[in-house]
Design an enzyme around this catalytic site. Structure first.
Site, PDB file in Angstrom:
ATOM      1  N   GLU A  80       1.035  -4.391  22.989  1.00  0.00           N
ATOM      2  CA  GLU A  80       1.501  -3.024  23.206  1.00  0.00           C
ATOM      3  C   GLU A  80       0.681  -2.309  24.295  1.00  0.00           C
ATOM      4  O   GLU A  80      -0.552  -2.418  24.271  1.00  0.00           O
ATOM      5  CB  GLU A  80       1.341  -2.297  21.857  1.00  0.00           C
ATOM      6  CG  GLU A  80       2.123  -1.051  21.734  1.00  0.00           C
ATOM      7  CD  GLU A  80       2.133  -0.559  20.278  1.00  0.00           C
ATOM      8  OE1 GLU A  80       2.311  -1.371  19.353  1.00  0.00           O
ATOM      9  OE2 GLU A  80       1.955   0.638  20.100  1.00  0.00           O
ATOM     10  N   GLY A 138       0.849  -1.203   0.000  1.00  0.00           N
ATOM     11  CA  GLY A 138       0.000   0.000   0.000  1.00  0.00           C
ATOM     12  C   GLY A 138       0.876   1.240   0.000  1.00  0.00           C
ATOM     13  O   GLY A 138       2.007   1.215  -0.492  1.00  0.00           O
ATOM     14  N   HIS A 151       6.991   2.453  19.059  1.00  0.00           N
ATOM     15  CA  HIS A 151       5.961   2.910  18.102  1.00  0.00           C
ATOM     16  C   HIS A 151       6.262   4.347  17.636  1.00  0.00           C
ATOM     17  O   HIS A 151       5.451   5.253  17.817  1.00  0.00           O
ATOM     18  CB  HIS A 151       4.562   2.823  18.739  1.00  0.00           C
ATOM     19  CG  HIS A 151       3.470   2.694  17.720  1.00  0.00           C
ATOM     20  ND1 HIS A 151       2.356   1.902  17.906  1.00  0.00           N
ATOM     21  CD2 HIS A 151       3.317   3.254  16.493  1.00  0.00           C
ATOM     22  CE1 HIS A 151       1.568   1.999  16.846  1.00  0.00           C
ATOM     23  NE2 HIS A 151       2.127   2.822  15.972  1.00  0.00           N
ATOM     24  N   ARG A 177       1.099  -3.326  12.583  1.00  0.00           N
ATOM     25  CA  ARG A 177       0.448  -3.465  13.880  1.00  0.00           C
ATOM     26  C   ARG A 177       1.004  -4.720  14.532  1.00  0.00           C
ATOM     27  O   ARG A 177       1.280  -5.718  13.853  1.00  0.00           O
ATOM     28  CB  ARG A 177      -1.075  -3.584  13.730  1.00  0.00           C
ATOM     29  CG  ARG A 177      -1.774  -2.278  13.433  1.00  0.00           C
ATOM     30  CD  ARG A 177      -1.745  -1.321  14.634  1.00  0.00           C
ATOM     31  NE  ARG A 177      -2.394  -0.034  14.361  1.00  0.00           N
ATOM     32  CZ  ARG A 177      -1.752   1.079  14.012  1.00  0.00           C
ATOM     33  NH1 ARG A 177      -0.446   1.093  13.863  1.00  0.00           N
ATOM     34  NH2 ARG A 177      -2.420   2.209  13.820  1.00  0.00           N
ATOM     35  N   ARG A 214      -3.067  -7.750  -1.889  1.00  0.00           N
ATOM     36  CA  ARG A 214      -4.326  -8.314  -2.381  1.00  0.00           C
ATOM     37  C   ARG A 214      -4.501  -8.037  -3.862  1.00  0.00           C
ATOM     38  O   ARG A 214      -5.060  -8.838  -4.585  1.00  0.00           O
ATOM     39  CB  ARG A 214      -5.496  -7.729  -1.590  1.00  0.00           C
ATOM     40  CG  ARG A 214      -5.539  -8.237  -0.164  1.00  0.00           C
ATOM     41  CD  ARG A 214      -6.698  -7.673   0.576  1.00  0.00           C
ATOM     42  NE  ARG A 214      -6.671  -6.205   0.584  1.00  0.00           N
ATOM     43  CZ  ARG A 214      -7.403  -5.457   1.375  1.00  0.00           C
ATOM     44  NH1 ARG A 214      -8.226  -6.013   2.227  1.00  0.00           N
ATOM     45  NH2 ARG A 214      -7.324  -4.144   1.323  1.00  0.00           N
TER      46      ARG A 214
HETATM   47  P1  NAP Z   1      -2.720   1.041   2.822  1.00  0.00           P
HETATM   48  O1  NAP Z   1      -2.308   2.050   1.810  1.00  0.00           O
HETATM   49  O2  NAP Z   1      -4.164   0.708   2.969  1.00  0.00           O
HETATM   50  O3  NAP Z   1      -1.872  -0.281   2.538  1.00  0.00           O
HETATM   51  C1  NAP Z   1      -2.164  -1.515   3.082  1.00  0.00           C
HETATM   52  C2  NAP Z   1      -1.763  -2.574   2.066  1.00  0.00           C
HETATM   53  O4  NAP Z   1      -1.949  -3.858   2.668  1.00  0.00           O
HETATM   54  C3  NAP Z   1      -2.583  -2.569   0.791  1.00  0.00           C
HETATM   55  O5  NAP Z   1      -1.708  -2.672  -0.308  1.00  0.00           O
HETATM   56  C4  NAP Z   1      -3.463  -3.810   0.892  1.00  0.00           C
HETATM   57  O6  NAP Z   1      -3.715  -4.409  -0.358  1.00  0.00           O
HETATM   58  C5  NAP Z   1      -2.562  -4.709   1.707  1.00  0.00           C
HETATM   59  N1  NAP Z   1      -3.285  -5.758   2.409  1.00  0.00           N
HETATM   60  C6  NAP Z   1      -4.377  -5.631   3.195  1.00  0.00           C
HETATM   61  N2  NAP Z   1      -4.723  -6.814   3.700  1.00  0.00           N
HETATM   62  C7  NAP Z   1      -3.830  -7.710   3.217  1.00  0.00           C
HETATM   63  C8  NAP Z   1      -3.635  -9.101   3.359  1.00  0.00           C
HETATM   64  N3  NAP Z   1      -4.478  -9.813   4.108  1.00  0.00           N
HETATM   65  N4  NAP Z   1      -2.595  -9.695   2.726  1.00  0.00           N
HETATM   66  C9  NAP Z   1      -1.743  -8.963   1.962  1.00  0.00           C
HETATM   67  N5  NAP Z   1      -1.874  -7.630   1.778  1.00  0.00           N
HETATM   68  C10 NAP Z   1      -2.904  -7.027   2.393  1.00  0.00           C
HETATM   69  O7  NAP Z   1      -2.242   1.488   4.282  1.00  0.00           O
HETATM   70  P2  NAP Z   1      -0.923   2.305   4.678  1.00  0.00           P
HETATM   71  O8  NAP Z   1      -1.228   3.753   4.714  1.00  0.00           O
HETATM   72  O9  NAP Z   1       0.209   1.809   3.851  1.00  0.00           O
HETATM   73  O10 NAP Z   1      -0.764   1.825   6.195  1.00  0.00           O
HETATM   74  C11 NAP Z   1      -0.579   0.447   6.499  1.00  0.00           C
HETATM   75  C12 NAP Z   1      -0.679   0.216   7.996  1.00  0.00           C
HETATM   76  O11 NAP Z   1       0.508   0.686   8.627  1.00  0.00           O
HETATM   77  C13 NAP Z   1      -1.802   0.985   8.716  1.00  0.00           C
HETATM   78  O12 NAP Z   1      -3.041   0.329   8.596  1.00  0.00           O
HETATM   79  C14 NAP Z   1      -1.307   1.073  10.140  1.00  0.00           C
HETATM   80  O13 NAP Z   1      -1.828   0.033  10.919  1.00  0.00           O
HETATM   81  C15 NAP Z   1       0.207   0.919  10.000  1.00  0.00           C
HETATM   82  N6  NAP Z   1       0.906   2.143  10.421  1.00  0.00           N
HETATM   83  C16 NAP Z   1       1.823   2.087  11.428  1.00  0.00           C
HETATM   84  C17 NAP Z   1       2.480   3.233  11.833  1.00  0.00           C
HETATM   85  C18 NAP Z   1       3.493   3.229  12.939  1.00  0.00           C
HETATM   86  O14 NAP Z   1       3.604   4.229  13.649  1.00  0.00           O
HETATM   87  N7  NAP Z   1       4.269   2.167  13.099  1.00  0.00           N
HETATM   88  C19 NAP Z   1       2.216   4.454  11.190  1.00  0.00           C
HETATM   89  C20 NAP Z   1       1.294   4.482  10.160  1.00  0.00           C
HETATM   90  C21 NAP Z   1       0.635   3.316   9.778  1.00  0.00           C
HETATM   91  P3  NAP Z   1      -4.670  -3.696  -1.470  1.00  0.00           P
HETATM   92  O15 NAP Z   1      -3.909  -2.498  -1.932  1.00  0.00           O
HETATM   93  O16 NAP Z   1      -4.814  -4.685  -2.527  1.00  0.00           O
HETATM   94  O17 NAP Z   1      -5.931  -3.338  -0.763  1.00  0.00           O
END
Ligand code: NAP
Length: 317
Positions: A266, A156, A284, A237, A179
């Site tokens: 966490e 993503g 985090h 997460r 996905r």
């Molecule tokens: P995003 O753009 O929605 O990207 C998520 C990706 O995961 C998408 O490409 C999605 O595929 C894929 N996906 C979802 N379910 C899946 C599965 N079961 N198997 C394989 N791939 C799967 O979200 P983002 O903005 O990159 O953020 C991702 C996550 O990072 C957030 O939801 C958050 O929990 C975490 N995060 C952590 C921090 C931190 O401080 N450590 C900060 C920000 C975010 P599709 O594109 O095909 O839908």
């Protein structure tokens, strides 16, 4: 309108919320909302700005049958702490802050790759303990990151930003599972299967959203498929990785190391993880920079402003 901001936020964000309309109450505590506060959100406020750890489960919505609150403007892109289906059934819109977090979190992902591969935490501990004997050619040899192969789990926004850094910054090959296929501005091989990806890379980086669908996606079988010199990084997460299986894999030296920004329980970090030299543990830090937190807050406020004005919210989930 009564608006509840559930954590202290940068002044500019609070000022922007106050400019929206109505009464803005800022909670001064820094920890997640209590059982009673979660229910007060739905009962006593029109709009709430919650964040990580504020567990809006189906039970919370069931306990407040006619929710006064109609908008949860989440601070953060991840919203696995909110039961969106239950919110929707209760007539509550949920929004998030995509994009504002991407580069900062990708930077932390690459930092963890480097820290784990080059044994930065271990080296820092040695220097601080006053036991560094001095440089020598075979001391603290780690894995050279440039030119290696990275596997992104979840291509993503953040996954792509990490892949871009790996390709352009470190000349790495990129492979991924997602996905849906992605059109990227650099070469990247999409593999069908996570275990195949795990076996084929030097770094496996987790960037999927949390939630029931991805709980323990990285389990003993995936870790067991990784090569002994490979490193796991999780900036997504905590519960996407089976932490017990990770500890076992690190203890058995099935993998060389891990870099974690998030934890299954966490903020509790297990004693077993804390005693392992081969794991890098960050609290985090993904988006922890003032300008990033400000941008996230202003994005959440944009959603509130649109809602208050009766317009479509820009970032409904
Ligand atoms: P995003 O753009 O929605 O990207 C998520 C990706 O995961 C998408 O490409 C999605 O595929 C894929 N996906 C979802 N379910 C899946 C599965 N079961 N198997 C394989 N791939 C799967 O979200 P983002 O903005 O990159 O953020 C991702 C996550 O990072 C957030 O939801 C958050 O929990 C975490 N995060 C952590 C921090 C931190 O401080 N450590 C900060 C920000 C975010 P599709 O594109 O095909 O839908």
């Amino acid at each position: 309108m009564r608006i509840w901001v559930t954590r202290p936020l940068p002044d500019v964000v609070v000022d922007a919320a106050r400019a929206c309309a109505g009464e803005v109450v800022v909670r001064t505590e820094t920890l997640p909302l209590s059982h009673e506060e979660l229910r007060a959100c739905l009962r006593d406020y029109d709009v709430v700005l919650p964040t990580l750890g504020d567990m809006f489960s189906a039970e919370v919505f069931a306990d407040v049958p006619s929710s006064r609150c109609k908008l949860l403007a989440n601070f953060g892109v991840g919203y696995n702490h909110i039961d969106v289906a239950a919110a929707s059934a209760a007539g509550v819109v949920v929004t998030n802050t995509p994009g504002a977090v991407t580069d900062a979190t990708a930077d932390i992902g690459v930092m963890l790759m480097l820290m784990s591969a080059r044994r930065a935490g271990e080296g820092e501990r040695m220097v601080r303990a006053g036991v560094w004997p001095g440089w020598h050619p075979t001391q603290m040899l780690g894995l050279h990151m440039s030119g290696k192969r990275v596997g992104i789990v979840g291509m993503g926004r953040i996954g792509q930003a990490i892949a871009r850094r790996c390709h352009f910054g470190f000349g790495m090959d990129v492979a991924y599972v997602s996905r849906s296929p992605k059109v990227l501005g650099f070469p990247a091989e999409r593999l069908e299967d996570l275990t195949t990806l795990a076996a084929a890379v030097d770094f496996l980086v987790v960037a999927v959203p949390g939630g029931a669908e991805t709980h323990h996606l990285i389990d003993g079988a995936v870790l067991g498929a990784m090569q002994p010199h490979a490193h796991l990084v999780n900036i997504a997460r905590g519960d996407v990785v089976d932490e017990e299986a990770l500890v076992a894999a690190l203890q058995a030296r099935q993998i060389a190391g891990a870099g974690l920004d998030v934890y299954e329980f966490e903020p509790h970090v297990s004693e077993a993880l804390m005693t392992l030299e081969t794991v890098t543990l960050l609290p985090h830090l993904g988006t922890a920079a003032l300008e990033v937190r400000t941008a996230m807050g202003l994005m959440a406020v944009d959603n509130i402003a649109a809602f208050v004005a009766g317009k479509d919210v820009p970032n409904a989930v």
